[in-house]
Enzyme design. Sequence first.
Site, PDB file in Angstrom:
ATOM      1  N   ASP A  31       0.790  -1.253   0.000  1.00 13.00           N
ATOM      2  CA  ASP A  31       0.000   0.000   0.000  1.00 13.00           C
ATOM      3  C   ASP A  31       0.809   1.284   0.000  1.00 13.00           C
ATOM      4  O   ASP A  31       0.444   2.262   0.686  1.00 13.00           O
ATOM      5  CB  ASP A  31      -0.956   0.010   1.204  1.00 13.00           C
ATOM      6  N   GLU A  79      -4.623  -0.801  -1.381  1.00 12.00           N
ATOM      7  CA  GLU A  79      -5.930  -0.920  -0.730  1.00 12.00           C
ATOM      8  C   GLU A  79      -6.928  -0.054  -1.493  1.00 12.00           C
ATOM      9  O   GLU A  79      -6.672   1.126  -1.754  1.00 12.00           O
ATOM     10  CB  GLU A  79      -5.856  -0.446   0.734  1.00 12.00           C
ATOM     11  N   LYS A 136      -6.519  -4.978  -3.161  1.00 10.37           N
ATOM     12  CA  LYS A 136      -7.158  -5.629  -2.007  1.00 10.37           C
ATOM     13  C   LYS A 136      -8.230  -4.720  -1.403  1.00 10.37           C
ATOM     14  O   LYS A 136      -7.988  -3.533  -1.200  1.00 10.37           O
ATOM     15  CB  LYS A 136      -6.093  -6.007  -0.968  1.00 10.37           C
ATOM     16  N   CYS A 169      -2.121  -2.489   7.809  1.00 11.61           N
ATOM     17  CA  CYS A 169      -2.058  -3.424   6.678  1.00 11.61           C
ATOM     18  C   CYS A 169      -0.805  -4.293   6.674  1.00 11.61           C
ATOM     19  O   CYS A 169      -0.863  -5.452   6.233  1.00 11.61           O
ATOM     20  CB  CYS A 169      -2.223  -2.665   5.369  1.00 11.61           C
ATOM     21  N   GLN A 209       7.903 -13.355  21.491  1.00 15.79           N
ATOM     22  CA  GLN A 209       7.666 -14.789  21.749  1.00 15.79           C
ATOM     23  C   GLN A 209       8.356 -15.677  20.717  1.00 15.79           C
ATOM     24  O   GLN A 209       7.748 -16.568  20.126  1.00 15.79           O
ATOM     25  CB  GLN A 209       6.163 -15.088  21.778  1.00 15.79           C
TER      26      GLN A 209
HETATM   27  C1  C5J Z   1      -3.151   0.672   5.503  1.00 18.59           C
HETATM   28  C2  C5J Z   1      -4.929   1.869   6.592  1.00 18.59           C
HETATM   29  N1  C5J Z   1      -2.608   0.481   4.316  1.00 18.59           N
HETATM   30  N2  C5J Z   1      -4.152   2.268   7.598  1.00 18.59           N
HETATM   31  N3  C5J Z   1      -4.414   1.209   5.539  1.00 18.59           N
HETATM   32  O1  C5J Z   1      -2.562   0.405   6.532  1.00 18.59           O
HETATM   33  O2  C5J Z   1      -6.106   2.117   6.603  1.00 18.59           O
END
Ligand code: C5J
Length: 227
Positions: A31, A79, A136, A169, A209
């Site tokens: 993104d 996105e 996406k 994301c 972990q």
């Molecule tokens: C992503 C968002 N790419 N923060 N989108 O992290 O809404």
Amino acid sequence: MTMPASATLSVAAEPYPFEFAPATCALLIIDMQRDFLEPGGFGEMLGNDVSQLRRTIEPNRKLLAAWRAKGLAVLHTREGHRPDLTDLPPAKKVRGRSKTCIGDAGPMGRILVRGEAGHDIIPELYPLPTEPVIDKPGKGAFFATDLHAILQNLGIKQLVVTGVTTEVCVNTTVREANDRGYDCLVPEDCVGSYFPEFQMMGLKMIKAQGGIFGWVSDSGKIIAALG
Ligand code: C5J
């Protein structure tokens, strides 16, 4: 130069060195879109400090150049939604109670709508025609996309995951990838959050972990390992 398929490299990482075979390891850039990163875009319009994300551009550019120079697999994600918004859950549309939301007119076209200027990837990291771009509709790159099928067809087993934002994301995608059996390495200088505390915690959650979701390193160490 193309890597021999058999080569195995080691990168200094936390919680322990990341061993990877370059031929079966893809660079997945999440993104890096104009609306999230550019001054005057949707992210800045919401009051976010885009410099927190823009510092990731140069390390990503160098890592991408090194990855491409070795002939290794690169994939990008964006996105966004169909122009008719039929893939936009009503809950996602109204979340945040913002006056301007997904699908509305924004500073660089309709917000998070495919085909609009703000939805596209920043010029510094623009995909080559040979590099798959995964559109996406969700936060995770595996949800409602053909990413897993593409990675399987390419024989990919490990991922270097970069992009924005660290806690949303990037984290969601790393968790999805982990559950599907991929090892994920996250270079901390190549991922960014508008919120410094989320940047720190987002990375801690990945490597905690014994590497519950993956490994954390930096781009210089990965480039050095590539040679
Ligand atoms: C992503 C968002 N790419 N923060 N989108 O992290 O809404």
